[in-house]
Design an enzyme around this catalytic site. Structure first.
Site, mmCIF file in Angstrom:
data_model
loop_
_atom_site.group_PDB
_atom_site.id
_atom_site.type_symbol
_atom_site.label_atom_id
_atom_site.label_comp_id
_atom_site.label_asym_id
_atom_site.label_seq_id
_atom_site.Cartn_x
_atom_site.Cartn_y
_atom_site.Cartn_z
ATOM 1 N N PRO A 1 37.539 -18.719 -26.546
ATOM 2 C CG PRO A 1 37.074 -17.093 -25.414
ATOM 3 C CD PRO A 1 38.019 -18.106 -25.959
ATOM 4 C CD GLU A 2 42.316 -17.715 -30.745
ATOM 5 O OE1 GLU A 2 43.042 -17.049 -32.495
ATOM 6 O OE2 GLU A 2 42.900 -18.506 -30.766
ATOM 7 N NE ARG B 1 39.705 -22.697 -17.094
ATOM 8 C CZ ARG B 1 41.082 -23.001 -17.972
ATOM 9 N NH1 ARG B 1 41.607 -23.626 -18.733
ATOM 10 N NH2 ARG B 1 41.942 -22.581 -17.056
#
Length: 272
Positions: A2-3, A115
DNA sequence: CTTTCAGCCTGGGCGC
DNA sequence: TGCGCCCAGGCTGAAA
């Protein structure tokens, strides 16, 4: 994944799917999320889904229109995904990375995160949801404003671009891509940039982020949008994960180095 | 204030 | 097959 462009992509795709739907229930499958306010969400209607900083935010109406608005914010961190699943799609059984499910009238939104770095939390107001850093796609973001934010910082410019308390939304891929686009050496102290370079940096930031949004973000292995599809920007990456190859502008070998424990990719000839 | 660095967690990929 | 590294779109908090 995610950017800013990937988060924007997810929010834009989720909005027409989940927007206007009522939340029937919330199921938390991963206790590590530390989220226990399911009851406050039940019965609320999603007015819209949008990006704020790097978070996907579900704006929630009060069921009786009296109490204050509530905002559910999901931060995807490294491997989070929000995937909309229509009514007729398969079950969640066997999905070991599923962390939470928003059950809606017509379908559900699945929060999937290998994660487990992602977060889910509530904001009590619009103001509380606003990030500390400046929004780079705002009209007012320009050479003067970025110069003001940078002023006096001796941090290397690439490391500085990752500071979410200054500018929100830029991450490790786009920091390298932006600096290559405007020809600035990632190791330069931020405060060493002159006005002309600040202008180029602000312009390249908008240009690269907008182009990445247009192509629905970058996918290597983890990123999927709200429909479980992948982004298309990776074919436009000029330096990120291209070390050892020739620069598209000048042919010089793209290098990789580590700054603040993160990889930086750059062209030592084009970037000064 | 800065900067560094371990840590959070679960892999994939590589060399041996 | 297995083990031990290094790597990964993010960010925090402790230490120096």
């Amino acid at each position: 994944m995610p950017e800013l462009p990937e988060v924007e992509t997810v929010a834009r795709q989720l909005d027409p799917l989940a927007g206007r739907q009522l939340i029937r229930g919330v199921e938390i499958l991963d206790p590590l999320l530390g989220f226990s306010e399911e009851e406050r969400l039940r019965g609320r209607r999603i007015s819209r889904v949008r990006r704020i900083g790097k978070e996907v935010v579900f704006q929630l109406e009060d069921p009786k229109g009296k109490a204050a608005e509530l905002l559910l914010a999901v931060h995807l961190r490294m491997t989070g995904r929000l995937i909309y699943q229509g009514e007729t799609d398969g079950s969640d059984r066997g999905d070991k990375y599923l962390r939470a499910v928003l059950e809606l009238e017509q379908g559900k939104v699945r929060f999937h995160d290998m994660r487990r770095f992602g977060t889910m939390k509530l904001y009590e107001s619009e103001a509380e949801a606003q990030p500390a850093g400046a929004e780079p796609l705002d009209r007012g973001f320009n050479a003067a404003s970025i110069g003001e934010l940078i002023r006096g910082s001796s941090m290397e410019i690439k490391v500085w671009l990752l500071r979410q308390d200054r500018i929100c939304g830029i991450g490790n891929i786009y920091a390298s891509e932006i600096l290559h686009d405007c020809g600035i050496d990632p190791f330069r102290p931020a405060s060493s940039l002159n006005d002309a370079e600040l202008g180029l940096l602000a312009a390249s930031t908008k240009k690269i982020l907008r182009k990445a949004i247009k192509h629905c973000g970058t996918t290597f292995s983890d990123f999927q949008n709200a429909n479980g599809e992948v982004g298309g920007y990776q074919k436009y990456l000029r330096v990120y994960q291209h070390s050892g190859e020739g620069c598209r502008h000048c042919g010089t070998e793209i290098l990789r180095a580590v700054q603040a424990q993160r990889s930086t990719f750059w062209c030592p000839a084009c970037q000064r």
